[in-house]
Design an enzyme around this catalytic site. Structure first.
Site, PDB file in Angstrom:
ATOM      1  N   HIS A   1       0.878  -1.184   0.000  1.00 61.38           N
ATOM      2  CA  HIS A   1       0.000   0.000   0.000  1.00 61.38           C
ATOM      3  C   HIS A   1       0.915   1.235   0.000  1.00 61.38           C
ATOM      4  O   HIS A   1       1.746   1.397  -0.879  1.00 61.38           O
ATOM      5  CB  HIS A   1      -0.914  -0.108   1.223  1.00 61.38           C
ATOM      6  CG  HIS A   1      -2.097   0.813   1.250  1.00 61.38           C
ATOM      7  ND1 HIS A   1      -2.459   1.633   0.230  1.00 61.38           N
ATOM      8  CD2 HIS A   1      -3.027   1.028   2.235  1.00 61.38           C
ATOM      9  CE1 HIS A   1      -3.543   2.310   0.555  1.00 61.38           C
ATOM     10  NE2 HIS A   1      -3.913   1.959   1.779  1.00 61.38           N
TER      11      HIS A   1
ATOM     12  N   HIS B   1      -1.901  -2.429  -9.832  1.00 61.58           N
ATOM     13  CA  HIS B   1      -2.927  -1.834  -8.985  1.00 61.58           C
ATOM     14  C   HIS B   1      -4.171  -2.702  -9.020  1.00 61.58           C
ATOM     15  O   HIS B   1      -4.493  -3.263 -10.068  1.00 61.58           O
ATOM     16  CB  HIS B   1      -3.273  -0.403  -9.454  1.00 61.58           C
ATOM     17  CG  HIS B   1      -3.918   0.400  -8.381  1.00 61.58           C
ATOM     18  ND1 HIS B   1      -5.265   0.350  -8.152  1.00 61.58           N
ATOM     19  CD2 HIS B   1      -3.388   1.223  -7.447  1.00 61.58           C
ATOM     20  CE1 HIS B   1      -5.536   1.130  -7.120  1.00 61.58           C
ATOM     21  NE2 HIS B   1      -4.426   1.676  -6.671  1.00 61.58           N
TER      22      HIS B   1
ATOM     23  N   ASP C   1       3.042   5.558  -6.932  1.00 61.82           N
ATOM     24  CA  ASP C   1       4.218   5.460  -6.078  1.00 61.82           C
ATOM     25  C   ASP C   1       5.506   5.226  -6.844  1.00 61.82           C
ATOM     26  O   ASP C   1       6.594   5.363  -6.285  1.00 61.82           O
ATOM     27  CB  ASP C   1       4.019   4.347  -5.039  1.00 61.82           C
ATOM     28  CG  ASP C   1       3.050   4.790  -3.974  1.00 61.82           C
ATOM     29  OD1 ASP C   1       3.019   5.991  -3.697  1.00 61.82           O
ATOM     30  OD2 ASP C   1       2.321   3.943  -3.438  1.00 61.82           O
TER      31      ASP C   1
END
Ligand code: CMC
Length: 431
Positions: free
Chosen positions: A267, A308, A366
């Site tokens: 995460h 994802h 990210d």
């Protein structure tokens, strides 16, 4: 929301069971199974919530196939370009963007809440200097309950409003204190002449000996990073906050639970993991070796910053972040940065590889956010704290939405028990 369509479930030995189909404004229709257990004695089994909508929400919508992210109906691209993070925070909480008066009132209120109690600043002394800042965050944010919880009645919208303002205002201070403590530097009080993000940078990078002058390019980049991370529908940490809050727990404890969940490398911890991975790869020549490891079923290694659960074509936040990355590196004179070049090459090679194409694995937000933060001067261990700072806005908006919903119940999933059947305890000599 229309409830006219029905799903009919045929189960051996049962009469057909009719279940309403709920149609949302956007997204997949949902079969309403709330009465299923009472009607049939059956539960549904869905670990990881692959087919389960856990709540109704007005706040954020993601279309994973289109690569679309909306906050209260507004595309993330427009919000990132035209609004400040605090405007976005107001939007997520109140449902509408603020007008000029509302904006300046909200900014004023947030400024009044930025300091933390002096007792709270002393908590930091109890942590090791080398403690991971996310460990410090879990503790300190949870400890806000020790200061404010008793006086607050969360069934009252006005009290919920105050806690929203308070926690949104204090998170930058708490993150900056964690950083200063880890560096052994003096804590910096907030400055009310600065905007939210510039003030955060002052608390992070300033010192009492000279006036800190924030760089507008970096402030804008960080403010946009906050906006891109502000909310993301019912992700793991938001679901954690909702589940914790469903028992009536105070919002500080709930946000602390959310921070704990966010910390994991699958995460929010991914931004830190991306940087560590790039350092480990070290050189373009080693990319094939790491791509091969990512594809190897017997190797736990994953390409961090790729993939994802919801986005299956691209992550719109990643596109925006890639642009910010280029701007910040240019501003910092790092256009030829080794890690950035390595990241670009890794992205290129992975995007041409059949494994990643077939599994629809694309760079997520990210993949770039760590490189940007590093270029701004934020140390790797602080990356997930920055994510937590921004996501607190979404967590609080989602917590409030749940508490204010007359349909809300304590979250209590059931299970598929696969343990030992019932048995008797034997005397110790026979065990
Ligand atoms: N590298 C290599 N293989 C991968 C990767 C990856 N990064 N991500 C998924 N896969 C494979 C996975 O092994 C699986 O293969 P198979 O079907 O053969 O078993 C397949 O792709 C489907 O993946 P999954 O793990 O079942 O998908 P998921 O939806 O459960 O997990 C994820 C999504 C984000 C946890 C996962 O893609 C991942 O761990 N990525 C790396 C960590 C990361 O970048 N996380 C940040 C997410 S974005 C920020 C946020 O919202 O928190």
């Amino acid at each position: 929301m229309s409830t006219e369509r029905k799903a009919v479930l045929i189960i051996d030995g049962h009469d057909p069971i009719e279940l309403p189909i709920l149609s949302p404004v956007h997204g997949n229709d949902c079969i309403d199974i709330r009465t299923l257990a009472a009607k049939s004695g059956l539960f549904t089994y869905d670990p990881g919530f692959l087919s389960t909508a856990s709540c109704r929400s007005h706040i954020t919508f993601i279309d994973g196939d289109k690569g679309e992210l909306l906050y209260r109906g507004y595309p993330i691209e427009q919000l990132a370009e035209k609004c400040s993070f605090l405007e976005v925070a107001y939007l997520l909480k109140h449902g509408e963007l603020p007008n000029a008066t509302e904006k300046s009132e909200f900014e004023g209120i947030v400024k009044k809440h930025t300091m933390v109690n002096e007792q709270m600043a002393k908590f930091y002394q109890g942590f090791r200097r080398d403690a991971h800042p996310m460990a410090v965050m879990v503790g300190v944010v949870g400890a806000l309950s020790a200061f404010y919880h008793e006086a607050e009645d969360f069934s009252d919208a006005a009290h919920r409003n105050v806690s929203f303002n308070r926690i949104v205002a204090k998170l930058p201070t708490i993150v900056a204190l964690a950083y200063k403590y880890s560096m052994g530097e003096p804590f910096m009080y907030p400055r009310n002449d600065l905007d939210y993000t510039a003030n955060f940078m002052h608390m992070m990078f300033g010192n009492p000996c000279e006036k800190y002058v924030p760089n507008p390019v970096l402030v804008h980049a960080l403010d946009t990073i906050f906006t891109l991370h502000a909310d993301h529908e019912q992700n793991a940490s938001t679901s954690t906050v909702r589940l914790a809050g469903s028992s009536g727990a105070n919002p500080y404890a709930c946000v602390s639970a959310g921070i704990g969940c966010l910390w994991g490398p699958a995460h929010g911890g991914a931004n830190e993991a991306v940087l560590k991975m790039l350092e480990e790869i070290g050189d373009v020549s080693r990319i094939p070796e790491f791509i091969a490891r990512a594809k190897d079923k017997n190797d736990n290694f994953k390409l961090m910053g790729f993939g994802h659960r919801v986005y299956k074509n691209f992550d719109p936040r990643a596109r925006l972040m890639r642009k910010i990355c280029a701007d910040v590196l240019k501003e910092q004179g790092l256009a030829n940065d080794r890690l950035f070049k390595l990241a670009m090459e890794l992205e290129k090679i992975a995007l041409e590889d059949h494994y990643f194409i077939d599994k629809k694995l694309y760079p997520n937000v990210d993949f770039y956010s760590g490189i940007v933060q590093k270029a701004i001067g934020i140390p790797t261990s602080m990356f997930t704290c920055i994510f937590a700072l921004a996501r607190t806005v979404g967590w609080m908006a989602q917590w409030e939405e749940m508490i204010a919903d007359p349909e809300y119940k304590i979250g209590r999933p059931r299970q598929l028990y696969t343990g030992t059947p019932v048995r008797d305890v034997q005397p110790i000599e026979k065990r």
